[in-house]
Motif scaffolding. Structure first.
Motif, mmCIF file in Angstrom:
data_model
loop_
_atom_site.group_PDB
_atom_site.id
_atom_site.type_symbol
_atom_site.label_atom_id
_atom_site.label_comp_id
_atom_site.label_asym_id
_atom_site.label_seq_id
_atom_site.Cartn_x
_atom_site.Cartn_y
_atom_site.Cartn_z
ATOM 1 N N HIS A 50 -3.060 7.713 2.294
ATOM 2 C CA HIS A 50 -4.020 6.618 2.416
ATOM 3 C C HIS A 50 -5.433 7.151 2.266
ATOM 4 O O HIS A 50 -5.815 8.096 2.927
ATOM 5 C CB HIS A 50 -3.855 5.919 3.766
ATOM 6 C CG HIS A 50 -2.470 5.400 3.968
ATOM 7 N ND1 HIS A 50 -1.948 4.366 3.236
ATOM 8 C CD2 HIS A 50 -1.479 5.811 4.793
ATOM 9 C CE1 HIS A 50 -0.704 4.135 3.618
ATOM 10 N NE2 HIS A 50 -0.407 5.002 4.559
ATOM 11 N N ALA A 51 -6.186 6.524 1.398
ATOM 12 C CA ALA A 51 -7.580 6.908 1.196
ATOM 13 C C ALA A 51 -8.487 5.833 1.784
ATOM 14 O O ALA A 51 -8.108 4.678 1.853
ATOM 15 C CB ALA A 51 -7.853 7.072 -0.297
ATOM 16 N N PRO A 52 -9.662 6.173 2.185
ATOM 17 C CA PRO A 52 -10.554 5.200 2.812
ATOM 18 C C PRO A 52 -11.253 4.278 1.820
ATOM 19 O O PRO A 52 -11.964 3.375 2.221
ATOM 20 C CB PRO A 52 -11.585 6.089 3.518
ATOM 21 C CG PRO A 52 -11.621 7.333 2.704
ATOM 22 C CD PRO A 52 -10.208 7.524 2.217
ATOM 23 N N ALA A 53 -11.087 4.524 0.529
ATOM 24 C CA ALA A 53 -11.810 3.727 -0.473
ATOM 25 C C ALA A 53 -11.428 2.259 -0.383
ATOM 26 O O ALA A 53 -10.295 1.911 -0.093
ATOM 27 C CB ALA A 53 -11.483 4.263 -1.858
ATOM 28 N N ASN A 54 -12.403 1.414 -0.641
ATOM 29 C CA ASN A 54 -12.152 -0.018 -0.700
ATOM 30 C C ASN A 54 -11.971 -0.414 -2.154
ATOM 31 O O ASN A 54 -12.856 -0.219 -2.964
ATOM 32 C CB ASN A 54 -13.310 -0.794 -0.087
ATOM 33 C CG ASN A 54 -13.333 -0.645 1.414
ATOM 34 O OD1 ASN A 54 -12.294 -0.482 2.037
ATOM 35 N ND2 ASN A 54 -14.506 -0.695 1.996
ATOM 36 N N ALA A 55 -10.827 -0.998 -2.464
ATOM 37 C CA ALA A 55 -10.517 -1.347 -3.840
ATOM 38 C C ALA A 55 -9.414 -2.385 -3.844
ATOM 39 O O ALA A 55 -9.152 -3.017 -2.842
ATOM 40 C CB ALA A 55 -10.103 -0.088 -4.592
ATOM 41 N N ASP A 56 -8.799 -2.605 -4.966
ATOM 42 C CA ASP A 56 -7.559 -3.333 -5.136
ATOM 43 C C ASP A 56 -7.249 -3.314 -6.620
ATOM 44 O O ASP A 56 -7.818 -2.505 -7.364
ATOM 45 C CB ASP A 56 -7.612 -4.761 -4.548
ATOM 46 C CG ASP A 56 -8.496 -5.720 -5.330
ATOM 47 O OD1 ASP A 56 -9.155 -5.292 -6.290
ATOM 48 O OD2 ASP A 56 -8.526 -6.900 -4.974
ATOM 49 N N GLN A 57 -6.365 -4.194 -7.075
ATOM 50 C CA GLN A 57 -5.945 -4.150 -8.470
ATOM 51 C C GLN A 57 -7.059 -4.540 -9.444
ATOM 52 O O GLN A 57 -6.902 -4.368 -10.652
ATOM 53 C CB GLN A 57 -4.721 -5.038 -8.685
ATOM 54 C CG GLN A 57 -4.998 -6.537 -8.675
ATOM 55 C CD GLN A 57 -5.024 -7.153 -7.288
ATOM 56 O OE1 GLN A 57 -4.840 -6.464 -6.283
ATOM 57 N NE2 GLN A 57 -5.241 -8.453 -7.220
ATOM 58 N N ASN A 58 -8.182 -5.042 -8.947
ATOM 59 C CA ASN A 58 -9.300 -5.432 -9.808
ATOM 60 C C ASN A 58 -10.363 -4.349 -9.945
ATOM 61 O O ASN A 58 -11.362 -4.553 -10.640
ATOM 62 C CB ASN A 58 -9.945 -6.716 -9.263
ATOM 63 C CG ASN A 58 -8.961 -7.867 -9.242
ATOM 64 O OD1 ASN A 58 -8.344 -8.179 -10.255
ATOM 65 N ND2 ASN A 58 -8.793 -8.492 -8.089
ATOM 66 N N ASP A 59 -10.159 -3.223 -9.315
ATOM 67 C CA ASP A 59 -11.145 -2.150 -9.365
ATOM 68 C C ASP A 59 -11.306 -1.665 -10.812
ATOM 69 O O ASP A 59 -10.327 -1.290 -11.451
ATOM 70 C CB ASP A 59 -10.686 -0.995 -8.474
ATOM 71 C CG ASP A 59 -11.783 0.034 -8.261
ATOM 72 O OD1 ASP A 59 -12.379 0.481 -9.251
ATOM 73 O OD2 ASP A 59 -12.022 0.405 -7.099
ATOM 74 N N PRO A 60 -12.533 -1.655 -11.350
ATOM 75 C CA PRO A 60 -12.731 -1.226 -12.741
ATOM 76 C C PRO A 60 -12.360 0.230 -13.001
ATOM 77 O O PRO A 60 -12.124 0.616 -14.155
ATOM 78 C CB PRO A 60 -14.228 -1.469 -12.988
ATOM 79 C CG PRO A 60 -14.842 -1.560 -11.634
ATOM 80 C CD PRO A 60 -13.778 -2.099 -10.720
#
Length: 200
Positions: free
Chosen positions: A32-42
């Motif tokens: 698990h990484a702390p980055a905030n993203a999802d399937q829409n991350d460019p």
């Protein structure tokens, strides 16, 4: 479906179970990484492009790891990310009812979060709810057509149903997106042999 669950499948047909267990045994733990993203991350576009041109298993594994980390985090909502973490821990501990309920709650709150659908598909698969799992996978693919984990999961469902042609199509689709999926060539070859009438 996913890479962070190695629960054994118990309801599979004898032939199909060999492929299912072979694939499940190859799945690695998801960090698990702390980055905030999802399937829409460019950033995903560049990662998928790099995956296609990767020259080694090690670099492909690193790219795949980054993709999963992005998929698993929801942007700017730490409450959702905490729920995802708890639900994944429940799933890995075998608390499938609780995990499914929590993934369902996340989906109700954020229905455009592809990985919540994917994780619930995984839970439903391990509970033997193949129809529910397949329906969730369709939602994943609508939201993230490049989700090689969901396509592989669909392959597992098709194998368990004895639909080896459908399984082969799903695995080939996953392979086109991620040529470095563990054991994908062996799985595809075994399905091809089965379709030609040879034992797996």
């Amino acid at each position: 479906m996913m890479r962070d669950q190695q629960t054994k499948v118990t309801r599979s047909k004898p032939i199909g179970s060999k492929i299912i267990m072979f694939l499940a045994a190859s799945m690695l733990a998801l960090a698990h990484a702390p980055a905030n993203a999802d399937q829409n991350d460019p950033k995903l576009d560049k990662l998928f492009a790099a995956l296609q041109t990767s020259l080694s298993n090690a670099s492909a594994a690193s790219l795949e790891h980054e993709i999963w980390n992005i998929w698993t985090r929801y942007p700017d909502d730490q409450a959702i990310n905490r729920q995802m973490d708890r639900a994944i821990k429940m799933m890995n501990a075998g608390r499938l009812d609780d995990a499914e309920a929590m993934f369902s709650a996340i989906i109700s709150r954020e229905p455009a979060f592809a990985e919540a659908w994917n994780k619930r598909a995984t839970v439903r698969f391990f509970r033997g709810d193949d129809a529910g799992s397949a329906n969730d996978i369709l939602q994943v693919i609508k939201l993230e057509p490049r989700h090689f984990g969901a396509l592989s999961g669909l392959g597992m469902i098709k194998v368990r149903a004895g639909d080896f042609q459908g399984a082969l199509q799903a695995y080939r689709a996953a392979q086109r997106i991620n040529p470095f999926l563990p054991n994908i060539e062996v799985i595809i070859d075994r399905l091809g042999q089965r379709l030609k009438g040879r034992a797996l």
